[in-house]
Design a protein around this motif. Structure first.
Motif, PDB file in Angstrom:
ATOM      1  N   PRO A 457       0.804  -1.230   0.000  1.00 54.90           N
ATOM      2  CA  PRO A 457       0.000   0.000   0.000  1.00 54.90           C
ATOM      3  C   PRO A 457       0.833   1.273   0.000  1.00 54.90           C
ATOM      4  N   THR A 458       2.142   1.179   0.282  1.00 57.34           N
ATOM      5  CA  THR A 458       2.973   2.378   0.247  1.00 57.34           C
ATOM      6  C   THR A 458       3.451   2.684  -1.170  1.00 57.34           C
ATOM      7  N   LEU A 459       3.117   1.843  -2.121  1.00 57.00           N
ATOM      8  CA  LEU A 459       3.491   2.054  -3.517  1.00 57.00           C
ATOM      9  C   LEU A 459       2.287   2.621  -4.265  1.00 57.00           C
ATOM     10  N   ARG A 460       2.494   3.734  -4.964  1.00 55.70           N
ATOM     11  CA  ARG A 460       1.408   4.335  -5.739  1.00 55.70           C
ATOM     12  C   ARG A 460       1.794   4.362  -7.209  1.00 55.70           C
ATOM     13  N   LEU A 461       0.866   3.942  -8.049  1.00 57.84           N
ATOM     14  CA  LEU A 461       1.094   3.877  -9.492  1.00 57.84           C
ATOM     15  C   LEU A 461       0.300   4.991 -10.168  1.00 57.84           C
ATOM     16  N   GLU A 462       0.985   5.756 -11.011  1.00 61.44           N
ATOM     17  CA  GLU A 462       0.342   6.893 -11.667  1.00 61.44           C
ATOM     18  C   GLU A 462       0.762   6.940 -13.137  1.00 61.44           C
ATOM     19  N   ARG A 463      -0.212   7.076 -14.003  1.00 64.40           N
ATOM     20  CA  ARG A 463       0.091   7.338 -15.411  1.00 64.40           C
ATOM     21  C   ARG A 463      -0.232   8.808 -15.662  1.00 64.40           C
ATOM     22  N   ASN A 464       0.819   9.626 -15.746  1.00 62.26           N
ATOM     23  CA  ASN A 464       0.659  11.066 -15.851  1.00 62.26           C
ATOM     24  C   ASN A 464       0.124  11.439 -17.235  1.00 62.26           C
ATOM     25  N   GLN A 465      -1.035  12.074 -17.245  1.00 65.85           N
ATOM     26  CA  GLN A 465      -1.684  12.397 -18.510  1.00 65.85           C
ATOM     27  C   GLN A 465      -0.984  13.521 -19.259  1.00 65.85           C
ATOM     28  N   ASP A 466      -0.230  14.349 -18.531  1.00 63.69           N
ATOM     29  CA  ASP A 466       0.464  15.470 -19.176  1.00 63.69           C
ATOM     30  C   ASP A 466       1.810  15.056 -19.749  1.00 63.69           C
ATOM     31  N   THR A 467       2.567  14.283 -18.954  1.00 65.25           N
ATOM     32  CA  THR A 467       3.913  13.901 -19.397  1.00 65.25           C
ATOM     33  C   THR A 467       3.930  12.543 -20.082  1.00 65.25           C
ATOM     34  N   HIS A 468       2.810  11.797 -19.975  1.00 68.90           N
ATOM     35  CA  HIS A 468       2.677  10.467 -20.585  1.00 68.90           C
ATOM     36  C   HIS A 468       3.711   9.486 -20.016  1.00 68.90           C
ATOM     37  N   GLN A 469       4.101   9.706 -18.774  1.00 68.68           N
ATOM     38  CA  GLN A 469       5.033   8.798 -18.114  1.00 68.68           C
ATOM     39  C   GLN A 469       4.281   7.876 -17.161  1.00 68.68           C
ATOM     40  N   LEU A 470       4.804   6.657 -16.999  1.00 69.02           N
ATOM     41  CA  LEU A 470       4.320   5.720 -15.993  1.00 69.02           C
ATOM     42  C   LEU A 470       5.202   5.905 -14.768  1.00 69.02           C
ATOM     43  N   VAL A 471       4.620   6.419 -13.685  1.00 68.45           N
ATOM     44  CA  VAL A 471       5.397   6.828 -12.515  1.00 68.45           C
ATOM     45  C   VAL A 471       5.046   5.950 -11.318  1.00 68.45           C
ATOM     46  N   LEU A 472       6.074   5.394 -10.685  1.00 62.66           N
ATOM     47  CA  LEU A 472       5.933   4.667  -9.426  1.00 62.66           C
ATOM     48  C   LEU A 472       6.350   5.605  -8.300  1.00 62.66           C
ATOM     49  N   TRP A 473       5.429   5.874  -7.405  1.00 62.90           N
ATOM     50  CA  TRP A 473       5.760   6.695  -6.243  1.00 62.90           C
ATOM     51  C   TRP A 473       6.185   5.760  -5.118  1.00 62.90           C
ATOM     52  N   CYS A 474       7.435   5.881  -4.690  1.00 63.84           N
ATOM     53  CA  CYS A 474       8.026   4.991  -3.693  1.00 63.84           C
ATOM     54  C   CYS A 474       8.372   5.775  -2.424  1.00 63.84           C
ATOM     55  N   MET A 475       8.762   5.038  -1.377  1.00 64.46           N
ATOM     56  CA  MET A 475       9.103   5.665  -0.108  1.00 64.46           C
ATOM     57  C   MET A 475      10.524   6.213  -0.089  1.00 64.46           C
ATOM     58  N   GLY A 476      11.375   5.747  -0.972  1.00 61.29           N
ATOM     59  CA  GLY A 476      12.769   6.184  -1.005  1.00 61.29           C
ATOM     60  C   GLY A 476      13.548   5.327  -1.979  1.00 61.29           C
ATOM     61  N   GLU A 477      14.861   5.567  -2.039  1.00 59.68           N
ATOM     62  CA  GLU A 477      15.684   4.851  -3.015  1.00 59.68           C
ATOM     63  C   GLU A 477      15.724   3.354  -2.753  1.00 59.68           C
ATOM     64  N   SER A 478      15.828   2.963  -1.490  1.00 57.54           N
ATOM     65  CA  SER A 478      15.890   1.533  -1.182  1.00 57.54           C
ATOM     66  C   SER A 478      14.587   0.840  -1.562  1.00 57.54           C
ATOM     67  N   HIS A 479      13.476   1.488  -1.274  1.00 57.36           N
ATOM     68  CA  HIS A 479      12.175   0.950  -1.663  1.00 57.36           C
ATOM     69  C   HIS A 479      12.093   0.827  -3.178  1.00 57.36           C
ATOM     70  N   ALA A 480      12.547   1.868  -3.885  1.00 59.88           N
ATOM     71  CA  ALA A 480      12.529   1.837  -5.343  1.00 59.88           C
ATOM     72  C   ALA A 480      13.412   0.718  -5.886  1.00 59.88           C
ATOM     73  N   ASP A 481      14.585   0.526  -5.275  1.00 54.27           N
ATOM     74  CA  ASP A 481      15.483  -0.550  -5.721  1.00 54.27           C
ATOM     75  C   ASP A 481      14.813  -1.911  -5.608  1.00 54.27           C
ATOM     76  N   VAL A 482      14.108  -2.131  -4.495  1.00 47.73           N
ATOM     77  CA  VAL A 482      13.433  -3.411  -4.292  1.00 47.73           C
ATOM     78  C   VAL A 482      12.296  -3.590  -5.299  1.00 47.73           C
ATOM     79  N   VAL A 483      11.526  -2.533  -5.520  1.00 45.75           N
ATOM     80  CA  VAL A 483      10.415  -2.611  -6.482  1.00 45.75           C
ATOM     81  C   VAL A 483      10.939  -2.936  -7.877  1.00 45.75           C
ATOM     82  N   LEU A 484      11.982  -2.233  -8.320  1.00 45.88           N
ATOM     83  CA  LEU A 484      12.547  -2.484  -9.652  1.00 45.88           C
ATOM     84  C   LEU A 484      13.162  -3.880  -9.726  1.00 45.88           C
TER      85      LEU A 484
END
Length: 716
Positions: A457-484
């Motif tokens: 639940p701490t991971l948020r997924l967003e498809r930005n309509q303006d930039t057309h990017q798929l963005v993962l909102w993470c808690m920090g770099e370590s969290h992002a490393d694990v998700v990737l």
């Protein structure tokens, strides 16, 4: 009653009474030794044949492939054991701040917390933050000081650090005893019981009464401990008797100590050396006698799935079924595995239940309700699942192959579905833009992202309509490393790219535009001419279209076509590809052809007119500005204020919290300066700083930055 069953060579405990369960979460900074301590406790109780190691990737609780690769805990894991006929569910949590969501899930499932503090590293700011997390929910706590066998271990210094950081009611109930070499810890001396636990011959220890030479060195510590216990006693006469010189018996002190710990008013310190077994039995005895049972723990509020109030729950195995999914993982062989804390009732195999999840739609978890059949109930031991006949109120179990269960969902009776009040989840503040390497990876990326979001639940997924990017909102770099890491290990080839901030464009001054779209190539041609006037509007006013055509220069049926073309150009942007906002467009004149004019032609002319107006008027880039609130210890306020100024921030004020140790710094900062602020604030404040952000408005971007954006857009 506690029973044991055997499956695949592993022992699983089955309890039928909530009073014989202790749910204990281990908390502490990364590297303090939580996972190693759990391994030692499992081995000491015969739950496993021998303890694994973090380095070898053979521990029970660090079974996640990402944890094995990174040699640190990255997710919540459960390891039950039995001691003196009591089942203790040990919950291992990651120590790094990025995984605070896993910690809060562990706190929800537990009834008490043990803070694991390294005698080598002591107490850091992140550990203090964790202590505050537990204090905020009234969680009973104990402290164990580990790694006593390390050459740089400093037990006394670490104990003092704990008392300064956590408060005066943090007191040792055992004193380490050194061997003949004056360095190694070979025993413990109970400050209340005055009994020695001698581990010089190994585990389990030999117990004996303390020698006279042991008593004088511990007199001051023992007096302080007894005074602390008496101060928390329900017997108001006890302090007067103690001050009058009466010798208070151990039989009186121990029950008062246990009650104070269970109520969360007193925090005992137990030294432990996992490698040699020193203190393991003392810790287990303390958990059995002092940790509150599920019967003593206040249960979360429940409502109907429609939000209607329901009576408070009680921890009754015969009551209505109410359980909560505290952790969901996706195993490539088993499928979805859900770790479940049962709060009321009893969970049985072959039972049809109702699964409800509400309130996290903004994070990609759509509200859902479904009836599902629980095929099997398991006792989890890390990744091992041992089938059991039931799971009673107060206990923790695992279920598999649920089609809808996500972290935070409520499991209740099919006929009387209920919804538990959710625990507070931190907002992810570090955006990571991901892109599949090929078209074939896009489907796999979507599937794997859905699985990750279901369990985190701490991971948020967003498809930005303006930039057309798929963005993962993470808690920090370590969290992002694990998700990737999890995405790639699931067979997805992906890349990351710089995150783009959603800018806006607007006109800085009034301008006029002329759109002429005339083509003749045989048959029906295309003919549309229009003239417009553009005026900037105040921020947030939006878009207005005004028809001021006279004499039918533009036929009435084509005026909406001009507006449609203008709006389409506004969405596409003019100078940098971002939406254009806050302006009024007035159609003042134009021309049409009886045969060649069309809706499409006037749409094109309207767009052209806006672009020519942009060439005359000054188009300004607007950047989003967020209002942020930074919470930091007082010692970091100056550094945070200076850093925010360097980010083009405007201070709004600073206020001290009631406890006098933390301050809230408020400021307005451009969002482009906050992309990596979650990481940089943590580094600036030694992990103690946190912040929240909320959109305030869009403001003009400085000219030099705007020029860089325009050049980047033109180069594409």
């Amino acid at each position: 009653m506690t029973q044991k069953i055997q499956e695949k060579g592993l022992t699983a405990a089955v309890v039928t009474e909530p009073g014989r369960v202790r749910n204990v979460v281990l908390v502490g900074h990364s590297g303090a030794g939580k996972t190693t301590l759990i391994e030692a406790l499992l081995a000491a109780t015969g739950t496993i044949s021998r303890a694994g190691t973090v380095v070898d990737g053979t521990t029970v609780t660090d079974h996640d492939p990402a944890a094995v690769r990174q040699q640190r805990s990255v997710s919540l894991s459960c390891a039950p054991l039995v001691h003196d006929g009591v089942k203790i569910n040990l919950l291992d949590t990651p120590g790094y701040a990025d995984f605070v969501g896993e910690l809060r899930a562990g706190l929800r499932a537990a009834d008490a917390a043990v803070f694991v503090v390294s005698a080598v590293d002591g107490v850091d700011e992140a550990t203090v933050v964790l202590w505050e997390e537990c204090a905020a929910i009234g969680m009973p706590r104990a402290v164990t000081i580990t790694r006593l066998d390390h050459p740089r271990a400093d037990y006394e210094g670490t104990l003092q650090d704990c008392q300064e950081a956590f408060g005066e009611n943090v007191m040792p109930i055992y004193q380490p005893m050194l061997g003949d070499d004056g360095q190694s810890v070979v025993g413990l001396l109970g400050l209340v019981t005055l009994r020695v636990l001698d581990y010089s011959a190994g585990y389990p220890p030999q117990a004996r009464e303390a020698e006279p030479e042991h008593l004088n060195p511990i007199k001051d510590d023992r007096d302080l401990l007894i005074e602390g216990i008496i101060a928390e006693s329900e017997d108001e006469t006890l302090m007067d008797r103690y001050v009058a010189g009466e010798l208070i018996s151990t039989d009186t002190l121990v029950p008062d100590l246990e009650k104070a710990v269970a109520r969360g008013n007193f925090y005992p310190v137990i030294p432990v050396c996992a490698a040699t077994g020193v203190g393991l039995d003392a810790l287990l005895d303390g958990l059995v006698s002092s940790a509150p049972t599920p019967l003593e723990h206040e249960l979360p509020v429940v409502t109907g799935v429609d939000g209607t109030p329901r009576p408070p729950l009680t921890c009754d195995p015969d009551g209505p079924l109410v359980a909560e999914v505290v952790k969901t993982t996706i195993d490539r062989h088993v499928g979805r595995v859900s770790l479940v804390r049962v709060f009321s009732g009893t969970l049985h195999p072959e039972l049809t239940v109702h699964v409800s999840g509400h309130g996290l739609a903004e994070r990609g978890h759509a509200d859902h309700d479904a009836d599902e059949r629980i095929a099997h109930v398991y006792s989890p031991l890390g990744s091992q699942l041992r089938e059991v006949a039931s799971c009673v109120a107060g206990d923790i179990c695992a279920i598999t192959k649920s089609g809808s269960a996500e972290t935070g969902d409520t499991i209740s009776g099919k006929d009387k579905p209920l919804l538990m009040e959710p625990w507070t989840m931190p907002e992810p503040l570090l955006p990571i833009a991901v892109v599949a390497k090929s078209r074939s990876d896009e489907d796999a990326l979507a599937r794997n992202l859905a699985r990750l979001v279901a369990g985190d639940p701490t991971l948020r997924l967003e498809r930005n309509q303006d930039t057309h990017q798929l963005v993962l909102w993470c808690m920090g770099e370590s969290h992002a490393d694990v998700v990737l890491d999890r995405l790639r290990s699931g067979g997805v080839e992906l890349d990351t790219e710089p995150v783009k901030v959603s800018l806006r464009e607007t006109f800085g001054a009034a301008a006029k535009g002329h759109g002429r779209h005339v083509k003749q190539s045989g048959g029906h041609g295309q003919y549309a001419v229009c003239s417009i006037e553009v005026e900037p509007l105040p921020r947030g006013a939006g878009f207005e279209f005004v028809d001021r055509v006279v004499g039918g220069a533009v036929p009435h049926n084509y005026i909406p076509s001009v507006e449609k073309g203008v709006r389409a150009q506004l969405e596409r942007g003019i100078v940098a590809g971002y939406p254009v906002v806050d302006l009024r467009v007035t159609l003042v004149d134009g021309k049409a052809h009886s045969v060649d004019s069309s809706d499409a032609a006037f749409q094109t002319a309207g767009a052209l007119a806006l672009r020519t107006a942009a060439e005359q008027g000054q188009v300004t880039l607007l950047e989003p500005v967020d209002e942020i609130v930074v919470r930091v210890p007082d010692t970091y306020v100056g550094a945070v204020m200076s850093d925010l100024s360097g980010r083009r921030g405007r201070p709004l004020g600073t206020e001290a919290e009631e406890n006098g140790e933390h301050s809230l710094v408020r400021a307005e900062v451009p969002a482009t300066e906050l992309v990596r602020y979650a990481v940089e604030l943590r580094a600036l404040t030694s992990g103690s700083g946190t912040f929240t952000r909320a959109y305030a408005r869009h403001e003009p971007m400085p000219a030099h930055l705007a020029d860089a954006v325009r050049k980047e857009h033109a180069a594409r």
